[in-house]
Design a protein around this motif. Sequence first.
Motif, PDB file in Angstrom:
ATOM      1  N   PHE A  47      97.650 -58.310 -18.301  1.00 49.70           N
ATOM      2  CA  PHE A  47      97.749 -59.613 -17.624  1.00 49.70           C
ATOM      3  C   PHE A  47      99.158 -60.158 -17.834  1.00 49.70           C
ATOM      4  N   LEU A  48      99.722 -60.702 -16.768  1.00 52.97           N
ATOM      5  CA  LEU A  48     101.122 -61.124 -16.791  1.00 52.97           C
ATOM      6  C   LEU A  48     101.344 -62.317 -17.710  1.00 52.97           C
ATOM      7  N   ASP A  49     100.317 -63.104 -17.922  1.00 55.59           N
ATOM      8  CA  ASP A  49     100.452 -64.261 -18.817  1.00 55.59           C
ATOM      9  C   ASP A  49     100.545 -63.876 -20.285  1.00 55.59           C
ATOM     10  N   ILE A  50     100.602 -62.588 -20.573  1.00 55.04           N
ATOM     11  CA  ILE A  50     100.842 -62.154 -21.952  1.00 55.04           C
ATOM     12  C   ILE A  50     102.202 -62.648 -22.424  1.00 55.04           C
ATOM     13  N   ARG A  51     103.070 -62.984 -21.464  1.00 51.05           N
ATOM     14  CA  ARG A  51     104.396 -63.511 -21.794  1.00 51.05           C
ATOM     15  C   ARG A  51     104.297 -64.805 -22.606  1.00 51.05           C
ATOM     16  N   HIS A  52     103.236 -65.559 -22.416  1.00 52.20           N
ATOM     17  CA  HIS A  52     103.060 -66.800 -23.173  1.00 52.20           C
ATOM     18  C   HIS A  52     102.718 -66.520 -24.632  1.00 52.20           C
ATOM     19  N   ASP A  97      91.549 -45.910 -19.556  1.00 57.77           N
ATOM     20  CA  ASP A  97      91.913 -44.499 -19.651  1.00 57.77           C
ATOM     21  C   ASP A  97      91.885 -43.923 -18.245  1.00 57.77           C
ATOM     22  N   PHE A  98      92.084 -42.627 -18.114  1.00 55.90           N
ATOM     23  CA  PHE A  98      92.177 -42.042 -16.773  1.00 55.90           C
ATOM     24  C   PHE A  98      90.820 -41.847 -16.100  1.00 55.90           C
ATOM     25  N   SER A  99      89.728 -42.172 -16.805  1.00 53.23           N
ATOM     26  CA  SER A  99      88.417 -42.088 -16.158  1.00 53.23           C
ATOM     27  C   SER A  99      88.049 -43.395 -15.465  1.00 53.23           C
ATOM     28  N   ASN A 100      88.637 -44.513 -15.920  1.00 54.57           N
ATOM     29  CA  ASN A 100      88.286 -45.801 -15.318  1.00 54.57           C
ATOM     30  C   ASN A 100      89.487 -46.566 -14.766  1.00 54.57           C
ATOM     31  N   SER A 101      90.696 -46.022 -14.918  1.00 59.99           N
ATOM     32  CA  SER A 101      91.912 -46.700 -14.488  1.00 59.99           C
ATOM     33  C   SER A 101      92.926 -45.677 -13.986  1.00 59.99           C
ATOM     34  N   ALA A 102      93.950 -46.189 -13.291  1.00 61.06           N
ATOM     35  CA  ALA A 102      95.053 -45.337 -12.818  1.00 61.06           C
ATOM     36  C   ALA A 102      94.545 -44.126 -12.039  1.00 61.06           C
ATOM     37  N   ARG A 103      93.558 -44.353 -11.169  1.00 63.26           N
ATOM     38  CA  ARG A 103      92.897 -43.240 -10.483  1.00 63.26           C
ATOM     39  C   ARG A 103      93.439 -42.997  -9.080  1.00 63.26           C
ATOM     40  N   ASN A 104      94.324 -43.859  -8.613  1.00 61.55           N
ATOM     41  CA  ASN A 104      95.020 -43.599  -7.347  1.00 61.55           C
ATOM     42  C   ASN A 104      96.497 -43.903  -7.536  1.00 61.55           C
ATOM     43  N   TRP A 105      97.301 -43.595  -6.540  1.00 64.99           N
ATOM     44  CA  TRP A 105      98.761 -43.698  -6.690  1.00 64.99           C
ATOM     45  C   TRP A 105      99.182 -45.132  -6.999  1.00 64.99           C
ATOM     46  N   LEU A 106      98.626 -46.106  -6.282  1.00 70.01           N
ATOM     47  CA  LEU A 106      99.004 -47.501  -6.477  1.00 70.01           C
ATOM     48  C   LEU A 106      98.657 -47.975  -7.883  1.00 70.01           C
ATOM     49  N   SER A 107      97.427 -47.691  -8.325  1.00 69.88           N
ATOM     50  CA  SER A 107      97.004 -48.121  -9.649  1.00 69.88           C
ATOM     51  C   SER A 107      97.814 -47.432 -10.741  1.00 69.88           C
ATOM     52  N   ARG A 108      98.028 -46.139 -10.569  1.00 66.36           N
ATOM     53  CA  ARG A 108      98.728 -45.367 -11.593  1.00 66.36           C
ATOM     54  C   ARG A 108     100.205 -45.754 -11.703  1.00 66.36           C
ATOM     55  N   ILE A 131     102.135 -48.281  -9.809  1.00 64.33           N
ATOM     56  CA  ILE A 131     102.579 -49.669  -9.672  1.00 64.33           C
ATOM     57  C   ILE A 131     101.965 -50.548 -10.759  1.00 64.33           C
ATOM     58  N   LEU A 132     100.627 -50.475 -10.887  1.00 63.69           N
ATOM     59  CA  LEU A 132      99.970 -51.321 -11.878  1.00 63.69           C
ATOM     60  C   LEU A 132     100.234 -50.845 -13.312  1.00 63.69           C
ATOM     61  N   ARG A 165     101.848 -47.933 -14.769  1.00 66.13           N
ATOM     62  CA  ARG A 165     103.173 -47.483 -15.222  1.00 66.13           C
ATOM     63  C   ARG A 165     104.270 -48.492 -14.891  1.00 66.13           C
ATOM     64  N   GLY A 166     103.891 -49.539 -14.166  1.00 67.33           N
ATOM     65  CA  GLY A 166     104.836 -50.574 -13.814  1.00 67.33           C
ATOM     66  C   GLY A 166     104.506 -51.893 -14.488  1.00 67.33           C
ATOM     67  N   ILE A 167     103.618 -52.678 -13.877  1.00 67.20           N
ATOM     68  CA  ILE A 167     103.355 -54.042 -14.330  1.00 67.20           C
ATOM     69  C   ILE A 167     102.711 -54.080 -15.714  1.00 67.20           C
ATOM     70  N   TRP A 168     101.643 -53.298 -15.912  1.00 65.07           N
ATOM     71  CA  TRP A 168     100.938 -53.393 -17.190  1.00 65.07           C
ATOM     72  C   TRP A 168     101.716 -52.735 -18.324  1.00 65.07           C
ATOM     73  N   LYS A 169     102.500 -51.713 -18.021  1.00 63.51           N
ATOM     74  CA  LYS A 169     103.400 -51.154 -19.042  1.00 63.51           C
ATOM     75  C   LYS A 169     104.427 -52.204 -19.462  1.00 63.51           C
ATOM     76  N   PHE A 170     104.958 -52.947 -18.485  1.00 60.95           N
ATOM     77  CA  PHE A 170     105.898 -54.024 -18.780  1.00 60.95           C
ATOM     78  C   PHE A 170     105.261 -55.035 -19.738  1.00 60.95           C
ATOM     79  N   CYS A 171     104.006 -55.389 -19.487  1.00 60.80           N
ATOM     80  CA  CYS A 171     103.302 -56.341 -20.352  1.00 60.80           C
ATOM     81  C   CYS A 171     103.138 -55.784 -21.771  1.00 60.80           C
ATOM     82  N   ALA A 172     102.767 -54.507 -21.867  1.00 65.56           N
ATOM     83  CA  ALA A 172     102.589 -53.878 -23.176  1.00 65.56           C
ATOM     84  C   ALA A 172     103.901 -53.831 -23.945  1.00 65.56           C
ATOM     85  N   GLN A 173     104.981 -53.475 -23.248  1.00 66.52           N
ATOM     86  CA  GLN A 173     106.283 -53.406 -23.903  1.00 66.52           C
ATOM     87  C   GLN A 173     106.789 -54.790 -24.304  1.00 66.52           C
ATOM     88  N   LEU A 174     106.430 -55.791 -23.523  1.00 68.46           N
ATOM     89  CA  LEU A 174     106.858 -57.157 -23.811  1.00 68.46           C
ATOM     90  C   LEU A 174     106.307 -57.648 -25.142  1.00 68.46           C
TER      91      LEU A 174
END
Length: 392
Positions: A107-112, A131-142, A144-145, A147-156
């Motif tokens: 969630f992007l509000d992790i920044r708070h 995990d890969f059984s319930n998430s990141a199962r198509n190109w957009l999810s894998r 953009i969401l 490896r992009g947005i949610w990775k950014f949140c985790a790294q933040l």
Amino acid sequence: MKILHICLGCFYIDNYSYQENMLPKFHKELGYEVEIIASTLSFDNTGKACNVAPRKYTNEYGIPVTRLEYAKMLPNSVGKFLRIYSGFYEALNTAKPDIIFVHGCQFLDIRHIVKYAKNNGVRIYVDNHADFSNSARNWLSRNILHRGIWKFCAQLILPYTKKFYGVLPARVEFLKKVYKIPKNKVELLVMGADDSLVKKYSTIENKKAFRKLYNIAEDEFLIVTGGKIDREKWQVINLIKAVENLDEKKIKLIIFGTIVENMKKRILSSCDGERIRYIGWLNNEDVYKCLAASNLAIYPGRHSVLWEQTVGLGIPLVVKYWEGTTHIDMGGNVTFIFDDTEEELKEKIMKIYEPSTYKKIIESAQKNATKFLYSSIAKRSIEYPLKYRSDT
């Protein structure tokens, strides 16, 4: 000392036994002051996803809960997609936690939380249910969401986090491979069962009462399966076929939970009310009643929290083999299936049904059950470093 649980990257459902319910409950029992900030995403009384009203209230364990709505200054679909909320930072400052346990970093509000951590001395733990059984199962999810947005949140939040927990071995790997969390910051923290309900329903009286309700004799071998039965758990149909075609008539099957429409007719047509019975959606306590009265649970589809609840109850189980989900095998309590066929299920059931085999399996299941009780899991979740580490 105060622990704040954040459930903004996921649902939060009152009166359930998910990890988001159990960790706050048992942290409170350990003597901590506990509060929850959650999204409005929940389940209705039939187990279907819904949104509840934003509000403040006290839950069934006497824990204050604040439900936040999606940000008003954004279109609702954008706020919902990125998980941006109204009043989150203000709620953090009002709560004034010493420890923050974040249930899902997606969630992007992790920044708070990062902003709060910079301004206050606070310990942060983050868990992961993807995990890969319930998430990141198509190109957009894998790409953009996750490896992009949610990775950014985790790294933040990474520099301020004591430990990232994967609740399955596969989810430990997801943290490392997808979000690039360093190995030394990742551990396995299993899900489990509610101690109070295990104690309440693991009794001879409960077993007799449940079996009497559904006309199951004490000497009959009861198999249960259930949960949200959908296309990810289509193997339930082969389980029904297997029980239908067994020569041993003392083996019975009870199915509970919700069934998607396109599978309902096929499943219900095989429920004769005697050997195979569908008993509908069960509330949290009734699930424990059902599992505790069984001889064996079989979950032939994708992983669900029912696996860990069953282990915590000391009931043997048969499950579909998935890489990264073998943590429930405590030395003989679990039998894995690989081929998804009726014949394989028949073979496994009849082997377990043999008295000498079942004696060994039930002894293993009961011996190791306490490792999956939330009283001990809750302690481990806020201790650092933990005893149980991921070696991969």
